[in-house]
Design a protein around this motif. Sequence first.
Motif: not given
Length: 159
Positions: A23-25, A44-49, A81-98
């Motif tokens: 993750t970015e964090k 460096t983070i900008s480059y990686l993204k 969330q503990q790994k630094g992923v935002s709630s909105s990104l987690i929710q998007e990933a969950w929706e797509e997975l479902r």
Amino acid sequence: MEEDIVKRAKLRAVHLLEYMDRTEKNMREKLQQGNYPPEVIDETISYLKYYGYIDDKRYAERYLSVRLEKKGHRRLFLELQQKGVSSSLIQEAWEELRQDEEADERASIRKLVEKKIGERTALPQKEYQRLVNYLARRGFSWEDISSVLQEKEIRRMNP
């Protein structure tokens, strides 16, 4: 001189990604451990993204799809969330997975129950409670747990 530090930071970051997705964090933390200045870390983070080497949404999608059979979505959300992923990104990933896999937590509970107790339906009080606690610790809701236990006719034995 600073250009050399940026180059070293980018090489270090790419090297870290060879072994596992991050993750970015997590990448920021690793680069901070290398004592890189904050502006170098940001660049460096900008480059990686930019090149798609780190993408928190992709990370969340992979994390959820790999672990969904063993844990409930609530626990997985908390871990992300503990790994630094935002709630909105987690929710998007969950929706797509479902949508993609039609994830069914009750099916996961059924598999775990079968693995733990086999075909037995009557359990001693202590073992029944252990099973329920095991499933709850994995983030499954009480509603889903009790539904599966009723469906499989799993009950506590009378002493």
